[in-house]
Design an enzyme around this catalytic site. Structure first.
Site, PDB file in Angstrom:
ATOM      1  N   CYS A  77       0.853  -1.190   0.000  1.00 31.86           N
ATOM      2  CA  CYS A  77       0.000   0.000   0.000  1.00 31.86           C
ATOM      3  C   CYS A  77       0.886   1.236   0.000  1.00 31.86           C
ATOM      4  O   CYS A  77       1.593   1.499   0.975  1.00 31.86           O
ATOM      5  CB  CYS A  77      -0.930   0.010   1.209  1.00 31.86           C
ATOM      6  SG  CYS A  77      -2.032   1.455   1.258  1.00 31.86           S
ATOM      7  N   CYS A  80      -0.408   3.866   2.824  1.00 31.54           N
ATOM      8  CA  CYS A  80      -0.100   3.542   4.222  1.00 31.54           C
ATOM      9  C   CYS A  80       1.350   3.112   4.418  1.00 31.54           C
ATOM     10  O   CYS A  80       1.796   2.958   5.557  1.00 31.54           O
ATOM     11  CB  CYS A  80      -1.034   2.435   4.727  1.00 31.54           C
ATOM     12  SG  CYS A  80      -2.779   2.902   4.732  1.00 31.54           S
ATOM     13  N   CYS A 105     -19.481   0.102   4.839  1.00 30.47           N
ATOM     14  CA  CYS A 105     -20.945   0.080   4.931  1.00 30.47           C
ATOM     15  C   CYS A 105     -21.496   1.477   5.228  1.00 30.47           C
ATOM     16  O   CYS A 105     -21.216   2.041   6.281  1.00 30.47           O
ATOM     17  CB  CYS A 105     -21.382  -0.897   6.024  1.00 30.47           C
ATOM     18  SG  CYS A 105     -23.177  -1.010   6.190  1.00 30.47           S
TER      19      CYS A 105
END
Length: 270
Positions: A77, A80, A105
């Site tokens: 990543c 990060c 969500c």
């Protein structure tokens, strides 16, 4: 009294699981998966992609990672600055890498992953039961409305509205909950259902499938008395997951000697 007792039990469980789904923060990878300052400097100063790939391979060799990108590279990543553990993905909304990420969500405004996937499943289950209970208890008044026994105009509107909302949410939740039950039975995340994880022998959508019972235990734990309660009971720490078809000799993808030779590294495998 019995109706009120059931109603309040379902309501408490519904609120409890919803609260846990919202306020249980996603677990991020341990510090050992992050690049050290020296490795980061070496990686950023290197302009050749193949050498950058070797640097990542050297770092990943010390870590329990067994999956790769589609082109065989180390799952890294850039935002990060870490080697991604298996089943870990970067959430663009949360702006962090999330262990065993399933999806972000909007219902709970949180990322669903290793730390709160069980709570999310229970939230769906108790929401489903809650809607079913409301629809079942209101249905008899709906019958009275059609037979003309319900004369109050306001009561008619309330009965129709409550039954419609309960049934609508029940049908929607039934499909969503059924889909996640299927995912749990196969030990897949939503992301893995759309894009199979890549192992040494290539993509395998059933790579983490251990069988129905063990798949359930991965999410809910071995203590069955805790399965229906929104308390932490999932197996592992989210950084490593047992795999189905790969034996221990084949399992360490990044420790395979031939694989290291392909990456231009001649060190002995761990």
């Amino acid at each position: 009294v019995a109706y009120l007792t059931i109603f309040h039990i379902l309501f408490v469980l519904f609120v409890w699981t919803y609260w846990k789904s919202i306020f249980t923060l996603p677990v991020q990878p341990d510090k050992k998966f992050h690049m050290s300052y020296a490795d980061k400097e070496r990686y950023e100063n290197e302009e050749r992609p193949e050498v950058q790939r070797q640097i990542l391979a050297e770092i990943a060799k010390k870590l329990p990672v067994y999956t790769r990108t589609g082109n065989g590279g180390i799952r890294f990543c850039d935002r990060c600055q870490l080697i991604k553990p298996d089943r870990c993905h970067h959430c663009s909304v949360c702006a962090v890498c999330v262990l065993k990420m399933d999806h972000h969500c909007p219902w709970v405004n949180n990322c669903i992953g290793f730390s709160n996937y069980k709570f999310f499943l229970l939230f769906l289950a108790y929401s489903l039961l809650y809607c079913l209970y409301i629809a079942a208890t209101v249905f008899k008044y709906f019958i009275k409305y059609w037979t003309g026994e319900l004369t109050n105009g306001r009561s008619k509107f309330h009965v129709l509205f409550l039954l419609f909302v309960a049934v609508m949410f029940f049908v929607s939740l039934m499909f969503l909950f059924g889909y996640h039950c299927w995912l749990v039975s196969r030990n897949r995340s939503t992301l893995e259902a759309f894009s199979a994880p890549v192992f040494q022998n290539g993509p395998d959508k059933n790579g983490f499938n251990l069988g129905f019972v063990k798949n359930l235990q991965q999410v809910f734990g071995e203590e069955k008395k805790l399965w229906l309660l929104p308390v932490v009971s999932s197996q592992g720490d989210g950084h490593f997951f047992p795999m189905r078809a790969l034996c221990e000799a084949q399992n360490p993808l990044l420790a395979n000697e031939e694989q290291w030779e392909d990456d231009g590294i001649d060190e002995e495998p761990h």
